[in-house]
Scaffold this motif. Structure first.
Motif, PDB file in Angstrom:
ATOM      1  N   LYS A  11      -1.974  16.868  -3.809  1.00 19.62           N
ATOM      2  CA  LYS A  11      -2.016  18.220  -4.379  1.00 19.62           C
ATOM      3  C   LYS A  11      -3.421  18.545  -4.873  1.00 19.62           C
ATOM      4  O   LYS A  11      -3.932  19.638  -4.616  1.00 19.62           O
ATOM      5  N   ASP A  12      -4.051  17.607  -5.554  1.00 20.13           N
ATOM      6  CA  ASP A  12      -5.421  17.813  -6.037  1.00 20.13           C
ATOM      7  C   ASP A  12      -6.382  18.027  -4.866  1.00 20.13           C
ATOM      8  O   ASP A  12      -7.232  18.914  -4.899  1.00 20.13           O
ATOM      9  N   LEU A  14      -5.702  19.128  -1.828  1.00 20.48           N
ATOM     10  CA  LEU A  14      -5.474  20.429  -1.212  1.00 20.48           C
ATOM     11  C   LEU A  14      -6.023  21.559  -2.072  1.00 20.48           C
ATOM     12  O   LEU A  14      -6.581  22.526  -1.549  1.00 20.48           O
ATOM     13  N   GLY A  15      -5.875  21.426  -3.371  1.00 22.90           N
ATOM     14  CA  GLY A  15      -6.402  22.449  -4.270  1.00 22.90           C
ATOM     15  C   GLY A  15      -7.919  22.535  -4.223  1.00 22.90           C
ATOM     16  O   GLY A  15      -8.491  23.632  -4.221  1.00 22.90           O
ATOM     17  N   GLU A  16      -8.567  21.401  -4.160  1.00 23.04           N
ATOM     18  CA  GLU A  16     -10.027  21.356  -4.144  1.00 23.04           C
ATOM     19  C   GLU A  16     -10.615  21.738  -2.786  1.00 23.04           C
ATOM     20  O   GLU A  16     -11.779  22.136  -2.697  1.00 23.04           O
ATOM     21  N   ASN A  17      -9.826  21.591  -1.737  1.00 19.79           N
ATOM     22  CA  ASN A  17     -10.330  21.817  -0.381  1.00 19.79           C
ATOM     23  C   ASN A  17      -9.536  22.873   0.378  1.00 19.79           C
ATOM     24  O   ASN A  17      -9.443  22.820   1.604  1.00 19.79           O
ATOM     25  N   ALA A  18      -8.975  23.838  -0.333  1.00 21.61           N
ATOM     26  CA  ALA A  18      -8.106  24.842   0.283  1.00 21.61           C
ATOM     27  C   ALA A  18      -8.800  25.580   1.428  1.00 21.61           C
ATOM     28  O   ALA A  18      -8.183  25.804   2.483  1.00 21.61           O
ATOM     29  N   ASP A  19     -10.057  25.955   1.247  1.00 21.10           N
ATOM     30  CA  ASP A  19     -10.776  26.677   2.304  1.00 21.10           C
ATOM     31  C   ASP A  19     -10.931  25.818   3.556  1.00 21.10           C
ATOM     32  O   ASP A  19     -10.729  26.299   4.666  1.00 21.10           O
ATOM     33  N   LYS A  20     -11.277  24.563   3.376  1.00 18.91           N
ATOM     34  CA  LYS A  20     -11.450  23.661   4.516  1.00 18.91           C
ATOM     35  C   LYS A  20     -10.130  23.401   5.225  1.00 18.91           C
ATOM     36  O   LYS A  20     -10.075  23.320   6.454  1.00 18.91           O
ATOM     37  N   VAL A  21      -9.047  23.270   4.454  1.00 17.38           N
ATOM     38  CA  VAL A  21      -7.730  23.039   5.045  1.00 17.38           C
ATOM     39  C   VAL A  21      -7.317  24.256   5.871  1.00 17.38           C
ATOM     40  O   VAL A  21      -6.848  24.116   7.005  1.00 17.38           O
ATOM     41  N   GLN A  22      -7.505  25.459   5.324  1.00 13.10           N
ATOM     42  CA  GLN A  22      -7.164  26.676   6.065  1.00 13.10           C
ATOM     43  C   GLN A  22      -7.988  26.788   7.341  1.00 13.10           C
ATOM     44  O   GLN A  22      -7.469  27.176   8.390  1.00 13.10           O
ATOM     45  N   GLU A  23      -9.259  26.451   7.245  1.00 12.56           N
ATOM     46  CA  GLU A  23     -10.135  26.493   8.419  1.00 12.56           C
ATOM     47  C   GLU A  23      -9.647  25.514   9.492  1.00 12.56           C
ATOM     48  O   GLU A  23      -9.604  25.839  10.671  1.00 12.56           O
TER      49      GLU A  23
END
Length: 71
Positions: A11-12, A14-23
């Protein structure tokens, strides 16, 4: 490592890397992989149901495919 620890770390991350995950989810590679997975799952579902629900299965597959990848 406890499941709760792993869950919190995920969870941490994903929260810290939300933009990269979406990309990554909108990439060509994700599209290719998701197409193969969704086609396989649809094939299994159609086989299990004897093709009786193929229209509904295709609709679900299309909706899921729109959420992952770039097409």
């Amino acid at each position: 490592m406890a499941i709760d620890d792993l869950s919190k770390k995920a969870k941490d991350f994903l929260g810290e890397n939300a933009d990269k995950v979406q990309e990554a989810l909108k990439s060509e590679q994700a599209e290719s992989i998701s197409d193969k997975v969704l086609d396989g799952l649809a094939g299994v579902a159609n086989k299990v149901t004897g093709g009786k629900h193929s229209d509904q299965i295709e609709d679900i597959k299309t909706k899921l495919d729109g959420q992952i990848g770039n097409e």
